[in-house]
Design an enzyme around this catalytic site. Structure first.
Site: not given
Ligand SMILES: CNc1nc2cc(C(=O)NN)ccc2[nH]1
Ligand SMILES: [Zn+2]
Length: 370
Positions: A89, A264, A302, A304, A307, A333
């Site tokens: 940015d 973003d 999930c 991930c 999890c 997560h």
């Protein structure tokens, strides 16, 4: 940089952005790596979750450690050990939201560092010089991020300055570019006709992509939604459209439906650190006592790392102890949830089923199941 639209479903696009450091599949989410790090994550973890591009803030890196230092050390990719595309940015928003004693003149913006109070003066050329020194792949022009609320007259005056600064940033960029991209930023507050004029002005200068800035700055949701609906389709169809600072997945659905390609936002990472976790059953606050002895995974749907290996009870315990691991497991997560959401959304557009996808997720996302 090449932008290739693969499939359209209404105004929604499934596309590719090809940069020298890799391909970005859109709609794409960019995790925020303000000081050169996506807080609590290693770059390998970010890559492993599936992200292809991260955002870094010029304002922060300019103030600390300094863009010349980063350049001397081999550039931002080497410095932060992320070798994929990086979007920086320009600092316009951070100067507006973080710095103090801001003074905007036609030449540039004067401000005091939020770190040590030192005085700085950034011009549209300097903003690009800093990003070139950092070595980012996609740069943003310096603009004035108009605060909310702002009188129409003020916004109109600010737009003239932002259009002039966009031209100055672009001219400086053209003299020094080497295989990087620069995006223009459309401001204009909540005033559709000013936003429309801003699109015409910024497109006249010509950029590799176009961002909608100055939203999600405290304006009512319906104003943000109206501006996105009316203005996104006016932005060049054959270039990436980037909605800065957004966002909440409900807002992402609305924006993608109207042709936005890039996002973003600090929501997945900041909320993770505050114990607010996104799951397929809705949002949960892990600190709630009901999870004290809950032996089930955070989200049964999930897969991930968090999890697969931990229970809600342990995640709550880590949070109550303010353990560093709490920030890490929660961030893994939430970023995984966002990444899978964007993956499914890209697939839905590719299959021509975006409207079904949006309906299916709308009621999940507005649900707080505790
Ligand atoms: C969280 N909201 C939010 N609004 C933003 C606007 C801008 C902008 O207009 N930059 N020139 C950048 C980041 C933002 N983040
Ligand atoms: Zn998970």
């Amino acid at each position: 940089m090449r932008f290739k639209i693969l499939r359209k479903d209404g105004f929604a696009r499934n596309a590719l952005i090809e940069t020298k450091r890799g391909v970005i599949h859109t709609p794409a989410f960019m995790p925020v790596g303000t000081n050169g790090t996506v807080k609590a994550m290693t770059p390998e973890e970010i890559r492993e979750i599936g992200y292809e591009i991260i955002l870094s803030n010029t304002y922060h890196l300019y103030l600390r450690p300094g863009h010349e230092t980063v350049k001397k050390l081999g550039g931002i990719h080497k410095f932060i050990n992320w070798h994929g595309p990086i979007l920086t940015d320009s600092g316009g928003f951070q100067i507006y939201s973080l710095a103090s004693l801001r003074k905007i003149t036609s030449q540039g913006v004067e401000f005091r560092s939020h770190i040590d109070g030192s005085l700085h003066f950034i011009t549209p050329e300097k903003a690009i010089e800093i990003q070139l020194a950092l070595g980012s792949d996609i740069m943003m022009v310096l603009d004035e991020c108009v605060p909310y609320p702002a009188e129409k007259e003020y916004v109109e005056k600010s737009l003239k300055l932002t259009a002039d600064w966009a031209k100055r940033s672009k001219d400086y960029f053209e003299k020094h570019r080497n295989d990087q991209a620069v995006f223009g930023i459309i401001q204009g507050g909540i005033y559709d006709e000013l936003r429309q004029k801003a699109v015409e002005e910024i497109v006249k200068t010509g950029f590799d992509g176009y961002a909608l800035g100055g939203l999600s700055v405290g304006e009512p949701k319906e104003d943000m939604y109206r501006v996105i609906k009316n203005i996104a389709p006016l932005m060049p169809e054959e270039k990436p459209r980037y909605l800065m600072g957004v966002g909440d997945l409900m807002d992402v659905l609305h924006a993608v439906e109207h042709g936005i390609d890039m996002f973003d936002c600090v929501i997945p990472t900041r909320n993770a650190r505050n114990g607010t976790l996104f799951t397929s059953q809705g949002r949960i606050s892990i600190k709630r006592s009901e999870f004290k002895e809950d032996n089930s995974p955070l989200d049964p749907d999930c897969d991930c790392y968090t999890c697969r290996n931990y229970t809600k009870a342990f995640l709550r315990h880590l949070y109550m102890c303010r353990e560093i691991l709490s920030m890490r497991l929660n961030t893994i997560h939430n970023l995984y949830f966002y990444c899978r959401f964007f993956e499914k959304m890209r697939q839905a557009i590719a299959d021509g089923r975006f409207q079904d996808f949006k309906k299916e997720w709308m009621h999940v996302l507005e649900k707080n199941f505790s």
